[in-house]
Design an enzyme around this catalytic site. Structure first.
Site, PDB file in Angstrom:
ATOM      1  N   THR A 106     -25.816 -47.431 -33.226  1.00  0.00           N
ATOM      2  CA  THR A 106     -24.669 -48.344 -33.208  1.00  0.00           C
ATOM      3  C   THR A 106     -25.106 -49.621 -32.498  1.00  0.00           C
ATOM      4  OG1 THR A 106     -23.861 -47.481 -31.133  1.00  0.00           O
ATOM      5  CG2 THR A 106     -23.012 -46.447 -33.107  1.00  0.00           C
ATOM      6  N   GLU A 109     -20.671 -43.471 -36.308  1.00  0.00           N
ATOM      7  CA  GLU A 109     -20.542 -42.099 -35.806  1.00  0.00           C
ATOM      8  C   GLU A 109     -19.813 -41.182 -36.776  1.00  0.00           C
ATOM      9  OE1 GLU A 109     -20.035 -44.877 -34.214  1.00  0.00           O
ATOM     10  OE2 GLU A 109     -20.451 -44.755 -32.069  1.00  0.00           O
ATOM     11  N   LYS A 112      -4.012 -57.583 -22.341  1.00  0.00           N
ATOM     12  CA  LYS A 112      -2.967 -56.983 -21.520  1.00  0.00           C
ATOM     13  C   LYS A 112      -2.173 -58.094 -20.843  1.00  0.00           C
ATOM     14  CE  LYS A 112      -4.996 -52.545 -21.394  1.00  0.00           C
ATOM     15  NZ  LYS A 112      -6.142 -51.819 -20.957  1.00  0.00           N
ATOM     16  N   TRP A 171       0.572 -54.514 -24.183  1.00  0.00           N
ATOM     17  CA  TRP A 171      -0.625 -54.772 -24.984  1.00  0.00           C
ATOM     18  C   TRP A 171      -0.320 -55.693 -26.157  1.00  0.00           C
ATOM     19  CZ3 TRP A 171      -3.766 -49.584 -25.737  1.00  0.00           C
ATOM     20  CH2 TRP A 171      -4.086 -49.061 -24.469  1.00  0.00           C
TER      21      TRP A 171
HETATM   22  P1  ADP Z   1     -21.214 -51.598 -35.383  1.00  0.00           P
HETATM   23  O1  ADP Z   1     -20.548 -51.931 -34.101  1.00  0.00           O
HETATM   24  O2  ADP Z   1     -22.624 -51.241 -35.358  1.00  0.00           O
HETATM   25  O3  ADP Z   1     -20.798 -52.499 -36.510  1.00  0.00           O
HETATM   26  P2  ADP Z   1     -19.731 -49.687 -36.768  1.00  0.00           P
HETATM   27  O4  ADP Z   1     -19.987 -50.336 -38.057  1.00  0.00           O
HETATM   28  O5  ADP Z   1     -19.864 -48.238 -36.651  1.00  0.00           O
HETATM   29  O6  ADP Z   1     -20.635 -50.205 -35.709  1.00  0.00           O
HETATM   30  O7  ADP Z   1     -18.343 -50.206 -36.232  1.00  0.00           O
HETATM   31  C1  ADP Z   1     -17.237 -49.395 -36.169  1.00  0.00           C
HETATM   32  C2  ADP Z   1     -16.066 -50.174 -35.661  1.00  0.00           C
HETATM   33  O8  ADP Z   1     -15.756 -51.242 -36.540  1.00  0.00           O
HETATM   34  C3  ADP Z   1     -14.818 -49.368 -35.604  1.00  0.00           C
HETATM   35  O9  ADP Z   1     -14.760 -48.583 -34.445  1.00  0.00           O
HETATM   36  C4  ADP Z   1     -13.755 -50.447 -35.642  1.00  0.00           C
HETATM   37  O10 ADP Z   1     -13.534 -51.020 -34.389  1.00  0.00           O
HETATM   38  C5  ADP Z   1     -14.359 -51.482 -36.517  1.00  0.00           C
HETATM   39  N1  ADP Z   1     -13.825 -51.364 -37.871  1.00  0.00           N
HETATM   40  C6  ADP Z   1     -14.379 -50.772 -38.926  1.00  0.00           C
HETATM   41  N2  ADP Z   1     -13.612 -50.879 -40.013  1.00  0.00           N
HETATM   42  C7  ADP Z   1     -12.509 -51.558 -39.641  1.00  0.00           C
HETATM   43  C8  ADP Z   1     -11.307 -51.995 -40.311  1.00  0.00           C
HETATM   44  N3  ADP Z   1     -11.093 -51.761 -41.583  1.00  0.00           N
HETATM   45  N4  ADP Z   1     -10.404 -52.654 -39.570  1.00  0.00           N
HETATM   46  C9  ADP Z   1     -10.596 -52.914 -38.270  1.00  0.00           C
HETATM   47  N5  ADP Z   1     -11.694 -52.537 -37.595  1.00  0.00           N
HETATM   48  C10 ADP Z   1     -12.637 -51.870 -38.264  1.00  0.00           C
END
Ligand code: ADP
Length: 546
Positions: free
Chosen positions: A184, A329, A438, A443
């Site tokens: 990640t 993940e 916040k 929130w």
């Molecule tokens: P990286 O940080 O490496 O890009 P990921 O691609 O695994 O890692 O990112 C996952 C995160 O991306 C999620 O936990 C979320 O916060 C955000 N995310 C993914 N898809 C969406 C979506 N459709 N809307 C809002 N946030 C999203």
């Protein structure tokens, strides 16, 4: 009493075997890094993957070895994945958009021994390789004629592959063995390694192809713009061959014109990418007046898909947007915004109200939102809390034991996202736990504000961050990139937002910038923005009281 059915280990090799047997002539079309469009088939890809496996073994690589890939989406990259997995190796996708030192850190952490690399990234690997002692071979995904002059211990893929005859059998693995790895981005702390198993990849592909998930079939032509190095290409490298869909691989070019060309000439029916890619395509379509006659649906995720984007695809191009949420993940699919009967008859803005939500989980993903005491919150479409998930394609640990606090004893993984779930199970992300504003103990969702702001016709991109405020702790600041040639004022943008959100959610100020920083996976880099505006003085200290 025991069931009396067969053991049939869920191995990724079975996916490519199936594709080659049932859909042998289905094409994989790639925009090659050398330039021309090249065509291969599932039968050909399988026989070359067998050679990759055989050749890797001959070079001394063994079951469990991590083999890095630093490459765009092409048929060669796909063959390499199946070859690596087929000999029991672990493909480890590296994101070229990270800093060289970060990539070296990740490769050292995973102890990558060998690396498949596209021509584009040879200069990058030259910088990284001296810092990665475990790395002893670099296979450049090209042929001898295109080999660059390099001091790396490098061989051209085609000639290296030609030394094998493909007379090979996939290694008989336990389905729980590792198949792939992806780190990640580590926007906070060091990157963390996610380790996919053969079983989780196969189950994830089965989950992904369901009609109410991505809904893929052999009649589809799929264009995965989302890179294989970004969260496993959302599983498309497994789910497309699993159903025998034709694949169109965009290589290094993801600008609007290049993606349009492939969508059109190959008649793609389905595609997946992050919103920024679609922004470029939509801009291109607007400028040229071109249409999308073949495309039926696009899966959009990675960050929130703006309402205006879903509307434009639907109303101007007759393309269905499936909003999806997931994370590395989770292999990565978590939820998809297909319509249950309860919502299926909605039209117009009412439909968009649902489509801006991230959707509901398919079979294979469990989900809940909890408060600070870990008590589940109601499914009322407004009470938000920490989003937790579990399932057979969700991580149970990070490689090397990092981030233990994200996993609990009942098997729930804390996503770090904040969300609510409505009465029909549709989840909506309201923020990252670390980005939420916040204000006076309440929130404010930065994502909601951003989605609203980009709906303004003159706004190209928007980001909202919390800025310190004497009375309310934090108040929202809206950062805007204007569309080329447009010049909206602060008052116009705030006026556009007024009435569409609670009054106390209204940003206290708007600043215009030339660009907004992005992470390596195309998300707004809030940490950098917060840093940039950390001493920002909001116009009036009393603004938040309004
Ligand atoms: P990286 O940080 O490496 O890009 P990921 O691609 O695994 O890692 O990112 C996952 C995160 O991306 C999620 O936990 C979320 O916060 C955000 N995310 C993914 N898809 C969406 C979506 N459709 N809307 C809002 N946030 C999203």
């Amino acid at each position: 009493m025991q069931g009396l059915m067969q053991e049939w280990p869920l191995l990724c090799s079975k996916i490519i075997d199936y594709a080659a047997r049932q859909h042998p002539r289905r094409e994989i079309v790639s925009r090659s890094i050398e330039g021309p469009i090249v065509r291969t088939t599932y039968a050909e890809a399988r026989s070359r993957a067998l050679k990759v496996a055989q050749r890797l073994e001959r070079d001394g690589y063994r079951r469990g070895d991590r083999i890095g890939t630093l490459a765009w989406n092409t048929a060669r990259h796909l063959e390499a994945w199946y070859g690596i997995m087929g000999m029991g190796g672990v493909y480890h996708t590296l994101n070229p958009r990270l800093f060289p030192d970060q990539i070296a850190w990740i490769m050292n952490h995973a102890e990558d021994k060998c690396l498949f690399v596209d021509l584009t990234f040879v200069p990058l690997v030259e910088k990284i390789a001296p810092k990665v002692p475990s790395l002893n071979k670099v296979i450049i995904l090209t042929d001898a004629a295109h080999m660059p002059d390099t001091k790396l211990p490098a061989v051209p893929y085609e000639e290296w592959l030609a030394e094998a005859d493909g007379d090979y059998e996939w290694v008989d693995l336990d389905e729980h063995e590792a198949a792939g790895m992806c780190y990640t981005s580590g926007t906070t702390g060091d990157p963390k390694g996610v380790v996919y198993s053969h079983r989780s990849n196969v189950l994830h592909a089965l989950i992904a192809v369901q009609p109410d998930a991505m809904g893929l079939s052999s009649r589809d032509t799929i264009l995965p713009v989302v890179p294989m190095f970004h969260a496993n290409a959302w599983g498309l490298a497994q789910s497309a061959p699993m159903v025998g869909a034709k694949m169109v691989m965009p290589g290094a070019k993801m600008d609007g014109a290049s993606i349009y060309e492939l969508l059109d000439t190959e008649k793609a029916t389905c595609s997946g990418a992050v919103p920024t890619v679609w922004l470029m395509l939509l801009q291109y379509l607007e400028e040229t007046g071109k249409k999308l006659p073949y495309l039926k649906k696009v899966v959009i995720g990675g960050s929130a898909c703006p309402r205006a984007m879903t509307r434009k695809f639907r109303d101007d191009y007759d393309v269905d947007v499936i909003h999806a949420w997931g994370m590395t993940e989770m292999s990565p699919l978590g939820t998809l915004g297909t319509m249950k009967p309860e919502y299926a008859s909605l039209t117009g803005e009412d439909q968009l109200d649902i489509k801006v939500k991230q959707g509901y989980p398919p079979f294979g993903v469990e989900m809940k939102v909890t408060d600070d005491e870990d008590l589940e919150r109601p499914w009322d479409g407004k009470t938000f809390g920490r989003l937790k998930v579990r399932g057979p394609a969700v991580s149970r640990a990070y490689y090397g034991g990092a981030g233990k606090e994200q996993f609990d004893e009942a098997g729930w993984f804390d996503t770090g996202d904040v969300a609510h779930i409505d009465q029909y199970g549709y989840m909506q992300i309201t923020d990252r736990a670390k980005d939420v504003i916040k204000s006076g103990g309440e929130w404010i969702s930065t994502i909601d504000l951003e989605n609203l702001a980009v709906g303004h016709p003159d706004v190209a991109e928007a980001a909202v961050i919390g800025v310190r405020h004497a009375r309310w702790d934090e108040r929202p600041l809206l950062v805007v990139v204007r569309k080329a040639g447009r010049n909206p004022s602060k008052a116009e943008i705030l006026g556009f937002m007024e009435g569409k959100i609670a009054k106390w959610w209204m940003p206290d100020d708007v600043v215009f910038v030339d660009d907004i920083p992005h992470t390596a996976t195309g998300k707004i880099q809030k940490t950098t923005l917060r840093d940039r505006f950390k001493d920002y003085q909001l116009p009036t200290e009393e603004a938040g009281a309004a």
